[in-house]
Design a protein around this motif. Sequence first.
Motif: not given
Length: 143
Positions: A77, A79-81, A83-88, A142
Amino acid sequence: AEILLFKTSNFVCAKQYTESWRVGNKLYSSGDKETLDACFTSYRDKKSNIETSDEDIRNYCENGVLNDKGAGLLNERVYRFVADFNSKGRDSSLKVGVFNDHDIQSCKSSKDGRHHHVYNLARIRLLGNYIDCLNNWDGLVEG
């Protein structure tokens, strides 16, 4: 640069558990219906200002266990958060990453299966090196 790091959960070595920790881990890990139902009832019956669905309570009782499965799911969870935060692609100097010290721990580094005090100095050094690298890195972090 501003840095926000999330630390992974500790490695959990359940084979070192003793007494009630060993029994509890065995019951939760095996999906013991009576244990999971008691967990569910205990949390559902508590008075709280937070609305929690039955599905969330069941998920907590089945997966929110202090063993390496539970730690692994929590780490996923995180790592997903990140990655999602950084992908924005935020326009900010904030660097967000994951400090993974779960993977430097093992059953050999813990007497009780949960705490890894023997590695504290190494973990602090690793954290310092990680922060130093982030301060000098222009890319996204990431994890």
